[in-house]
Write a protein that holds these residues in place. Structure first.
Motif, PDB file in Angstrom:
ATOM      1  N   ARG A 114      46.372  44.277  44.790  1.00  0.00           N
ATOM      2  CA  ARG A 114      47.942  44.590  44.937  1.00  0.00           C
ATOM      3  C   ARG A 114      48.122  45.337  46.413  1.00  0.00           C
ATOM      4  NH1 ARG A 114      48.648  46.061  40.321  1.00  0.00           N
ATOM      5  NH2 ARG A 114      49.874  44.445  39.406  1.00  0.00           N
ATOM      6  N   SER A 115      47.330  46.365  46.792  1.00  0.00           N
ATOM      7  CA  SER A 115      47.499  47.101  47.771  1.00  0.00           C
ATOM      8  C   SER A 115      47.398  46.015  48.894  1.00  0.00           C
ATOM      9  CB  SER A 115      46.530  48.077  48.097  1.00  0.00           C
ATOM     10  OG  SER A 115      46.733  48.568  49.249  1.00  0.00           O
ATOM     11  N   ILE A 116      46.431  45.029  49.066  1.00  0.00           N
ATOM     12  CA  ILE A 116      46.382  44.101  50.160  1.00  0.00           C
ATOM     13  C   ILE A 116      47.579  42.897  50.256  1.00  0.00           C
ATOM     14  CG2 ILE A 116      44.759  42.050  51.092  1.00  0.00           C
ATOM     15  CD1 ILE A 116      43.951  45.001  51.478  1.00  0.00           C
ATOM     16  N   LEU A 117      48.238  42.839  49.037  1.00  0.00           N
ATOM     17  CA  LEU A 117      49.418  42.059  48.944  1.00  0.00           C
ATOM     18  C   LEU A 117      50.439  42.649  49.687  1.00  0.00           C
ATOM     19  CD1 LEU A 117      50.387  39.283  47.631  1.00  0.00           C
ATOM     20  CD2 LEU A 117      51.356  40.660  45.931  1.00  0.00           C
ATOM     21  N   GLN A 118      50.598  43.789  49.595  1.00  0.00           N
ATOM     22  CA  GLN A 118      51.749  44.658  49.983  1.00  0.00           C
ATOM     23  C   GLN A 118      51.550  44.746  51.536  1.00  0.00           C
ATOM     24  OE1 GLN A 118      54.601  45.011  48.329  1.00  0.00           O
ATOM     25  NE2 GLN A 118      55.265  45.630  50.411  1.00  0.00           N
ATOM     26  N   GLN A 119      50.283  45.348  51.783  1.00  0.00           N
ATOM     27  CA  GLN A 119      49.799  45.224  53.271  1.00  0.00           C
ATOM     28  C   GLN A 119      50.306  43.920  54.059  1.00  0.00           C
ATOM     29  OE1 GLN A 119      45.904  46.733  54.035  1.00  0.00           O
ATOM     30  NE2 GLN A 119      46.186  48.330  52.447  1.00  0.00           N
ATOM     31  N   GLY A 120      49.804  42.819  53.400  1.00  0.00           N
ATOM     32  CA  GLY A 120      50.121  41.618  54.047  1.00  0.00           C
ATOM     33  C   GLY A 120      51.441  41.282  54.321  1.00  0.00           C
ATOM     34  N   ALA A 121      52.458  41.812  53.119  1.00  0.00           N
ATOM     35  CA  ALA A 121      53.737  41.531  53.339  1.00  0.00           C
ATOM     36  C   ALA A 121      54.552  42.385  54.360  1.00  0.00           C
ATOM     37  CB  ALA A 121      54.351  41.877  51.964  1.00  0.00           C
ATOM     38  N   ARG A 144      52.440  36.346  44.168  1.00  0.00           N
ATOM     39  CA  ARG A 144      53.852  36.556  44.020  1.00  0.00           C
ATOM     40  C   ARG A 144      54.598  35.313  44.486  1.00  0.00           C
ATOM     41  NH1 ARG A 144      54.832  42.398  46.056  1.00  0.00           N
ATOM     42  NH2 ARG A 144      54.618  41.460  48.155  1.00  0.00           N
ATOM     43  N   TRP A 145      55.589  35.205  43.736  1.00  0.00           N
ATOM     44  CA  TRP A 145      56.611  33.952  43.817  1.00  0.00           C
ATOM     45  C   TRP A 145      58.150  34.583  44.052  1.00  0.00           C
ATOM     46  CZ3 TRP A 145      52.540  33.409  40.443  1.00  0.00           C
ATOM     47  CH2 TRP A 145      51.962  32.362  40.811  1.00  0.00           C
ATOM     48  N   ASN A 146      58.771  34.377  45.161  1.00  0.00           N
ATOM     49  CA  ASN A 146      59.892  34.940  45.387  1.00  0.00           C
ATOM     50  C   ASN A 146      61.082  34.097  45.534  1.00  0.00           C
ATOM     51  OD1 ASN A 146      58.400  37.548  46.222  1.00  0.00           O
ATOM     52  ND2 ASN A 146      57.606  36.350  47.788  1.00  0.00           N
ATOM     53  N   ARG A 147      62.240  34.639  45.398  1.00  0.00           N
ATOM     54  CA  ARG A 147      63.718  33.871  45.215  1.00  0.00           C
ATOM     55  C   ARG A 147      63.641  32.862  44.349  1.00  0.00           C
ATOM     56  NH1 ARG A 147      67.167  34.896  49.648  1.00  0.00           N
ATOM     57  NH2 ARG A 147      66.210  36.170  51.293  1.00  0.00           N
ATOM     58  N   LEU A 148      63.329  33.211  43.006  1.00  0.00           N
ATOM     59  CA  LEU A 148      63.121  32.295  41.884  1.00  0.00           C
ATOM     60  C   LEU A 148      64.530  32.242  41.001  1.00  0.00           C
ATOM     61  CD1 LEU A 148      59.557  33.456  40.521  1.00  0.00           C
ATOM     62  CD2 LEU A 148      60.181  31.343  41.871  1.00  0.00           C
ATOM     63  N   ARG A 149      65.210  33.208  41.092  1.00  0.00           N
ATOM     64  CA  ARG A 149      66.335  33.436  40.082  1.00  0.00           C
ATOM     65  C   ARG A 149      67.364  32.113  40.215  1.00  0.00           C
ATOM     66  NH1 ARG A 149      68.384  38.114  41.537  1.00  0.00           N
ATOM     67  NH2 ARG A 149      67.010  39.355  39.968  1.00  0.00           N
ATOM     68  N   GLY A 150      67.634  31.481  38.910  1.00  0.00           N
ATOM     69  CA  GLY A 150      68.463  30.392  38.818  1.00  0.00           C
ATOM     70  C   GLY A 150      67.683  29.084  38.954  1.00  0.00           C
ATOM     71  N   ARG A 151      66.521  28.906  39.305  1.00  0.00           N
ATOM     72  CA  ARG A 151      65.629  27.723  39.447  1.00  0.00           C
ATOM     73  C   ARG A 151      65.479  27.335  38.038  1.00  0.00           C
ATOM     74  NH1 ARG A 151      63.247  27.075  44.654  1.00  0.00           N
ATOM     75  NH2 ARG A 151      63.501  28.916  46.098  1.00  0.00           N
ATOM     76  N   HIS A 152      65.256  26.113  38.095  1.00  0.00           N
ATOM     77  CA  HIS A 152      64.958  25.237  36.702  1.00  0.00           C
ATOM     78  C   HIS A 152      63.735  24.450  36.912  1.00  0.00           C
ATOM     79  CE1 HIS A 152      67.240  22.130  38.855  1.00  0.00           C
ATOM     80  NE2 HIS A 152      66.197  21.319  38.333  1.00  0.00           N
ATOM     81  N   ILE A 153      62.854  24.077  36.039  1.00  0.00           N
ATOM     82  CA  ILE A 153      61.742  23.257  35.906  1.00  0.00           C
ATOM     83  C   ILE A 153      61.947  22.195  36.382  1.00  0.00           C
ATOM     84  CG2 ILE A 153      59.666  22.369  34.502  1.00  0.00           C
ATOM     85  CD1 ILE A 153      59.213  25.319  35.232  1.00  0.00           C
ATOM     86  N   ASP A 154      61.301  21.426  37.221  1.00  0.00           N
ATOM     87  CA  ASP A 154      61.461  19.984  37.749  1.00  0.00           C
ATOM     88  C   ASP A 154      60.095  19.296  38.266  1.00  0.00           C
ATOM     89  OD1 ASP A 154      62.531  17.514  39.210  1.00  0.00           O
ATOM     90  OD2 ASP A 154      64.294  18.569  39.393  1.00  0.00           O
ATOM     91  N   HIS A 155      59.991  18.130  37.495  1.00  0.00           N
ATOM     92  CA  HIS A 155      58.613  17.717  37.869  1.00  0.00           C
ATOM     93  C   HIS A 155      59.289  16.538  39.168  1.00  0.00           C
ATOM     94  CE1 HIS A 155      55.962  19.072  34.806  1.00  0.00           C
ATOM     95  NE2 HIS A 155      57.245  19.285  33.974  1.00  0.00           N
ATOM     96  N   TRP A 156      59.633  16.787  40.320  1.00  0.00           N
ATOM     97  CA  TRP A 156      60.059  16.108  41.298  1.00  0.00           C
ATOM     98  C   TRP A 156      59.084  15.244  42.208  1.00  0.00           C
ATOM     99  CZ3 TRP A 156      58.667  16.911  46.222  1.00  0.00           C
ATOM    100  CH2 TRP A 156      58.302  18.410  46.670  1.00  0.00           C
ATOM    101  N   VAL A 157      57.692  16.114  42.099  1.00  0.00           N
ATOM    102  CA  VAL A 157      56.735  15.260  43.172  1.00  0.00           C
ATOM    103  C   VAL A 157      56.327  14.090  42.345  1.00  0.00           C
ATOM    104  CG1 VAL A 157      54.620  15.625  43.920  1.00  0.00           C
ATOM    105  CG2 VAL A 157      56.103  17.546  43.779  1.00  0.00           C
ATOM    106  N   ASP A 158      55.804  13.905  41.158  1.00  0.00           N
ATOM    107  CA  ASP A 158      55.225  13.015  40.660  1.00  0.00           C
ATOM    108  C   ASP A 158      56.203  12.007  39.437  1.00  0.00           C
ATOM    109  OD1 ASP A 158      52.988  13.024  41.947  1.00  0.00           O
ATOM    110  OD2 ASP A 158      52.317  14.565  40.304  1.00  0.00           O
ATOM    111  N   GLN A 159      56.907  12.787  38.625  1.00  0.00           N
ATOM    112  CA  GLN A 159      57.506  12.122  37.556  1.00  0.00           C
ATOM    113  C   GLN A 159      58.885  12.138  37.674  1.00  0.00           C
ATOM    114  OE1 GLN A 159      56.587  14.487  34.148  1.00  0.00           O
ATOM    115  NE2 GLN A 159      54.107  14.123  34.473  1.00  0.00           N
ATOM    116  N   GLY A 160      59.487  12.871  38.632  1.00  0.00           N
ATOM    117  CA  GLY A 160      60.983  13.019  38.830  1.00  0.00           C
ATOM    118  C   GLY A 160      61.688  13.297  37.456  1.00  0.00           C
ATOM    119  N   SER A 161      61.174  13.736  36.487  1.00  0.00           N
ATOM    120  CA  SER A 161      61.925  14.396  35.491  1.00  0.00           C
ATOM    121  C   SER A 161      62.228  15.997  35.660  1.00  0.00           C
ATOM    122  CB  SER A 161      61.090  14.276  34.258  1.00  0.00           C
ATOM    123  OG  SER A 161      59.793  15.012  34.230  1.00  0.00           O
TER     124      SER A 161
END
Length: 453
Positions: free
Chosen positions: A206-213, A373-390
């Protein structure tokens, strides 16, 4: 091995030698010396668990060699010609593929060597050319790193046998791992493949993650970004820190360390994890030293991208990338997350980290801590856009940032990482109204990734 047009283009557009890639100037497959070079390279790459032999480029400049190209490249390097050479001199049946790629008006053959070695291949007969022993019977050839970190093909040395044996055992264990997951399920199979988590390692990661950021933000502020690059900072991103336990007892990170990171990267994708940008055209994108660690901020000149990397020889790695979901016209930026794509990239990071174990001489009993760590997620929905398009409009997250942590034993075969990928992504997916990506789907993504090597 992947010989798709996209894979071949990525190989030659960012041409560099590594443990899984060998580059040769033009050779004659009918001449004794050419036969020897093809034989040694194919056996060495096979023993290194597959790779590519790329022909027709100058070894020093990495530019097309236009002087000695055959009149008919496709005929000279026809798959039947190359397969005949390999079958005659290899002790193991190695089914190669041959593809051709164009670079600056010249056609170049790419010989793809398959993965899956469980028994080392050796030369099964001598090749003597006027008193010169070009191939010696029973010799095991191997892709190895020299003292300066430069990859090469040679007769295997005593110091290389642990690497070769580990590759063979990993491929044998892969079948056992798949059997356990099918018969016992992921939870019980994990009892055989995972070790207890170490809180100390988690804290370090976790410390290295923050140092990198923090280092990323410092470099962004120091570098004059164009208005379009500034806009990229508004897109979603994901980060990962990798920490080895126990760490190396070193203070500085040498150029040799950086070269080993580069040459040992299996390049599962065209833009691999922990990319070393030493040969990039834009000097501002190349690695630089800050506080004994190597860093690089890479701004894509063709496609929009903003990547940051930090690496220290102690065994501390960080990278940050933009979410691919915000870099496509197939979904509106800032609205979607493809779970299969997320799992795919997590699998790549873990698999590349495991490759660093032997290349950087970490103990096989070591542990690898990964913090995502994933950022700026709020409001996103699941979307299989790469292969399935659903898509699942009702699977929406209210979280803006998600962190997850997973430890992986250093002796884990790359083919057995699916349970770790599931563990690393379950919190992310679960934030989308309890969404789950099934183990079979994750296994599929892992296998798809490893087949690209």
């Amino acid at each position: 091995m992947d010989i798709s047009e996209a894979r071949l283009d990525s190989l030659v557009s960012r041409l560099s030698e590594g443990l899984s890639v060998e580059i040769k100037t033009w050779i004659d497959p009918k001449a004794a010396e050419g036969i020897a070079k093809i034989t040694k390279a194919v056996i060495a790459l096979y023993n290194r668990d597959g790779g590519y032999l790329i022909i027709g480029f100058n070894n020093d400049t990495l530019q097309p060699d236009r002087e000695d190209a055959p009149d008919d490249v496709k005929a000279a390097f026809h798959v039947d010609v190359i397969q005949g050479i390999v079958s005659r001199y290899s002790s193991i049946s190695i089914e190669i593929q041959v593809a051709f790629v164009e670079r600056k008006g010249s056609l170049h053959p790419v010989i793809a060597v398959p993965q899956g070695v469980t028994v080392p291949a050796a030369a099964k007969r001598d090749l003597n050319d006027n008193g010169r022993m070009l191939i010696r019977e029973d010799t095991v050839y191997f892709r190895t790193l020299g003292s300066n970190g430069t990859p090469s093909t040679s007769a295997i040395k005593a110091s290389d046998w642990p690497d070769l044996l580990k590759i063979c055992f990993d491929n044998r264990e892969a079948d056992i791992g798949r059997f356990l997951r099918r018969q016992l399920g992921v939870e019980w199979a994990n009892l055989f493949t995972s070790a207890l988590k170490s809180p100390t390692l988690e804290e370090r990661t976790r410390s290295i993650l923050q140092q990198g950021a923090d280092a990323r933000q410092m470099e962004i502020e120091a570098r004059k970004l164009s208005p379009s690059a500034q806009m990229l900072l508004q897109k979603g991103s994901w980060e990962v820190a990798l920490v080895f336990d126990p760490p190396k007892d070193v203070e500085d990170s040498s150029s040799d360390f950086l070269a080993k990171v580069d040459s040992s990267n299996p390049e599962y994708t065209g833009w691999p994890a922990w990319l070393v940008s030493t040969n990039f055209h834009n000097t501002a994108d190349r690695p630089y030293k800050r506080e004994t660690a190597w860093e690089s901020l890479i701004l894509g000149s063709v496609s929009e991208s903003l990547d940051f990397y930090r690496m220290h020889a102690r065994g501390e790695f960080y990278q940050s990338r933009l979410l691919r979901d915000d870099m496509t016209d197939r979904v509106e930026p800032g609205t979607a997350l493809d779970p299969r794509l997320a799992a795919y990239f997590v699998a790549e990071v873990i698999a590349v980290g495991l490759r660093f174990v032997s290349a950087l001489s970490f103990d096989v009993d070591a542990k690898l801590g990964f913090m995502f760590r994933w950022n700026r997620l709020r409001g996103r929905h699941i979307d299989h856009w790469v292969d399935q398009g659903s898509y699942s409009r009702n699977k929406v997250t209210r979280e803006d940032s998600i962190e997850s942590y997973v430890e992986v034993p250093a002796d884990t075969p790359a083919s057995s990482i699916a349970p770790y990928v599931q563990r690393a992504t379950s919190k992310l997916f679960g934030s989308f109204a309890g969404y789950e990506l099934k183990p079979d789907a994750i296994e599929t993504e892992v296998n798809r990734l490893l087949k690209r090597s």
